[in-house]
Design a protein around this motif. Sequence first.
Motif, PDB file in Angstrom:
ATOM      1  N   ILE A  46      -1.792  10.744   1.892  1.00  0.00           N
ATOM      2  CA  ILE A  46      -2.714  10.035   1.007  1.00  0.00           C
ATOM      3  C   ILE A  46      -3.561  11.060   0.273  1.00  0.00           C
ATOM      4  N   ASN A  47      -3.317  11.148  -1.009  1.00  0.00           N
ATOM      5  CA  ASN A  47      -3.889  12.200  -1.851  1.00  0.00           C
ATOM      6  C   ASN A  47      -5.279  11.795  -2.346  1.00  0.00           C
ATOM      7  N   THR A  48      -6.223  11.737  -1.416  1.00  0.00           N
ATOM      8  CA  THR A  48      -7.588  11.383  -1.773  1.00  0.00           C
ATOM      9  C   THR A  48      -8.550  12.102  -0.853  1.00  0.00           C
ATOM     10  N   TYR A  49      -9.722  12.441  -1.385  1.00  0.00           N
ATOM     11  CA  TYR A  49     -10.754  13.069  -0.571  1.00  0.00           C
ATOM     12  C   TYR A  49     -11.614  12.032   0.154  1.00  0.00           C
ATOM     13  N   SER A  50     -11.433  10.765  -0.155  1.00  0.00           N
ATOM     14  CA  SER A  50     -12.264   9.709   0.399  1.00  0.00           C
ATOM     15  C   SER A  50     -11.623   9.108   1.642  1.00  0.00           C
ATOM     16  N   ILE A  51     -12.310   9.205   2.772  1.00  0.00           N
ATOM     17  CA  ILE A  51     -11.799   8.610   4.005  1.00  0.00           C
ATOM     18  C   ILE A  51     -11.682   7.098   3.844  1.00  0.00           C
ATOM     19  N   SER A  52     -12.691   6.472   3.256  1.00  0.00           N
ATOM     20  CA  SER A  52     -12.668   5.015   3.094  1.00  0.00           C
ATOM     21  C   SER A  52     -11.502   4.569   2.225  1.00  0.00           C
ATOM     22  N   LYS A  53     -11.171   5.345   1.190  1.00  0.00           N
ATOM     23  CA  LYS A  53     -10.028   4.991   0.337  1.00  0.00           C
ATOM     24  C   LYS A  53      -8.715   5.156   1.101  1.00  0.00           C
ATOM     25  N   ALA A  54      -8.618   6.187   1.924  1.00  0.00           N
ATOM     26  CA  ALA A  54      -7.415   6.379   2.741  1.00  0.00           C
ATOM     27  C   ALA A  54      -7.232   5.217   3.707  1.00  0.00           C
ATOM     28  N   ILE A  55      -8.337   4.730   4.282  1.00  0.00           N
ATOM     29  CA  ILE A  55      -8.275   3.576   5.180  1.00  0.00           C
ATOM     30  C   ILE A  55      -7.799   2.339   4.416  1.00  0.00           C
ATOM     31  N   GLU A  56      -8.334   2.136   3.216  1.00  0.00           N
ATOM     32  CA  GLU A  56      -7.948   0.978   2.411  1.00  0.00           C
ATOM     33  C   GLU A  56      -6.460   1.020   2.044  1.00  0.00           C
ATOM     34  N   ILE A  57      -5.967   2.189   1.673  1.00  0.00           N
ATOM     35  CA  ILE A  57      -4.551   2.323   1.292  1.00  0.00           C
ATOM     36  C   ILE A  57      -3.643   2.044   2.487  1.00  0.00           C
ATOM     37  N   THR A  58      -3.996   2.582   3.651  1.00  0.00           N
ATOM     38  CA  THR A  58      -3.189   2.359   4.853  1.00  0.00           C
ATOM     39  C   THR A  58      -3.214   0.893   5.260  1.00  0.00           C
ATOM     40  N   THR A  59      -4.377   0.276   5.187  1.00  0.00           N
ATOM     41  CA  THR A  59      -4.502  -1.148   5.512  1.00  0.00           C
ATOM     42  C   THR A  59      -3.654  -1.987   4.570  1.00  0.00           C
ATOM     43  N   ALA A  60      -3.694  -1.657   3.281  1.00  0.00           N
ATOM     44  CA  ALA A  60      -2.902  -2.389   2.288  1.00  0.00           C
ATOM     45  C   ALA A  60      -1.410  -2.265   2.584  1.00  0.00           C
ATOM     46  N   ALA A  61      -0.970  -1.083   3.029  1.00  0.00           N
ATOM     47  CA  ALA A  61       0.448  -0.905   3.382  1.00  0.00           C
ATOM     48  C   ALA A  61       0.822  -1.784   4.566  1.00  0.00           C
ATOM     49  N   CYS A  62      -0.092  -1.939   5.525  1.00  0.00           N
ATOM     50  CA  CYS A  62       0.169  -2.811   6.673  1.00  0.00           C
ATOM     51  C   CYS A  62       0.258  -4.271   6.246  1.00  0.00           C
ATOM     52  N   VAL A  63      -0.612  -4.684   5.321  1.00  0.00           N
ATOM     53  CA  VAL A  63      -0.560  -6.050   4.798  1.00  0.00           C
ATOM     54  C   VAL A  63       0.764  -6.293   4.089  1.00  0.00           C
ATOM     55  N   LEU A  64       1.170  -5.343   3.244  1.00  0.00           N
ATOM     56  CA  LEU A  64       2.436  -5.486   2.518  1.00  0.00           C
ATOM     57  C   LEU A  64       3.624  -5.507   3.479  1.00  0.00           C
ATOM     58  N   HIS A  65       3.557  -4.695   4.525  1.00  0.00           N
ATOM     59  CA  HIS A  65       4.618  -4.703   5.541  1.00  0.00           C
ATOM     60  C   HIS A  65       4.777  -6.099   6.132  1.00  0.00           C
ATOM     61  N   ASN A  66       3.657  -6.711   6.543  1.00  0.00           N
ATOM     62  CA  ASN A  66       3.726  -8.052   7.113  1.00  0.00           C
ATOM     63  C   ASN A  66       4.201  -9.076   6.097  1.00  0.00           C
ATOM     64  N   PHE A  67       3.698  -8.977   4.867  1.00  0.00           N
ATOM     65  CA  PHE A  67       4.118  -9.905   3.815  1.00  0.00           C
ATOM     66  C   PHE A  67       5.634  -9.868   3.647  1.00  0.00           C
ATOM     67  N   CYS A  68       6.188  -8.663   3.624  1.00  0.00           N
ATOM     68  CA  CYS A  68       7.637  -8.522   3.441  1.00  0.00           C
ATOM     69  C   CYS A  68       8.413  -9.097   4.626  1.00  0.00           C
ATOM     70  N   TYR A  69       7.982  -8.762   5.850  1.00  0.00           N
ATOM     71  CA  TYR A  69       8.715  -9.230   7.022  1.00  0.00           C
ATOM     72  C   TYR A  69       8.557 -10.733   7.228  1.00  0.00           C
ATOM     73  N   MET A  70       7.414 -11.276   6.882  1.00  0.00           N
ATOM     74  CA  MET A  70       7.239 -12.724   6.992  1.00  0.00           C
ATOM     75  C   MET A  70       8.109 -13.471   5.993  1.00  0.00           C
ATOM     76  N   ASN A  71       8.488 -12.785   4.925  1.00  0.00           N
ATOM     77  CA  ASN A  71       9.349 -13.384   3.902  1.00  0.00           C
ATOM     78  C   ASN A  71      10.780 -12.862   3.979  1.00  0.00           C
ATOM     79  N   LYS A  72      11.140 -12.321   5.169  1.00  0.00           N
ATOM     80  CA  LYS A  72      12.514 -11.897   5.471  1.00  0.00           C
ATOM     81  C   LYS A  72      12.997 -10.744   4.599  1.00  0.00           C
TER      82      LYS A  72
END
Length: 252
Positions: free
Chosen positions: A183-209
């Motif tokens: 994650i190419n950012t100096y902001s810890i909070s932004k890195a957390i947000e990006i990782t969280t968003a990836a987890c949400v997208l992961h679930n969205f994809c798997y819930m929709n097969k």
Amino acid sequence: MNIVNALLYIMLKINKKYIFWPRTDEEVEHIINGFTHYPNVLGAIDGSQIDIKVVPHTQHDSYVNRYLRHSINAMVISTAEKILTYVFIGFPGSAHDSRVFSNSTFVQNIATHGSQFYFPNEECHILGDSAFPLKMWMMTPYKRRPALNRIERQHNYHLSADRVVVEHIFARIKGRFRRVIFINTYSISKAIEITTAACVLHNFCYMNKDQWEDELYEDVNEQEFIAEDNDEETRRAQLKRNRIARELLNNV
């Protein structure tokens, strides 16, 4: 707000819609039935390192992990269907899994409200590896001392066979959402947000097969074994694990 930040904002807003602990008896039963080797499992837990840019100087050392890279920790609980039911993201990369876990909202909620906050009864638990503490609600493998007997080996096999699903979660997330590899950012909070968003997208994809099986990113997260406590709760958990181990051997 550019399109990337707008999409990130949307993912964070719908976080609880796609990442949630089982809320009904039917959801609990569905998750337990998904784990076919070990009884009464409500999830498998593991952690991963998310590499980030150099952090502010005052926080430099705490974010350097064992591979001498700057990172944050991401800890998740997954069902057998690879759906995330809990995420805890952002603890400094130097921390061991057991320390991250002890500071998680999961453990804090149990300390405040009791294990019934997550588990319907004492027969239910999650599965962790030897980097996690043995609890009534957390089953872990027997440690080699120096050798395991037949019952202990059989127990560890069944536990590992069900827990392996979570070990591949971040390999899939990093394989599909390449931004999470670094994650190419100096902001810890932004890195957390990006990782969280990836987890949400992961679930969205798997819930929709829309599953991801190809190009698994190699995700190495070796952890040291931790010693088991000798308090009353741990002794009760040891008795529970011994009973499960005997039942597993009898069912072979």
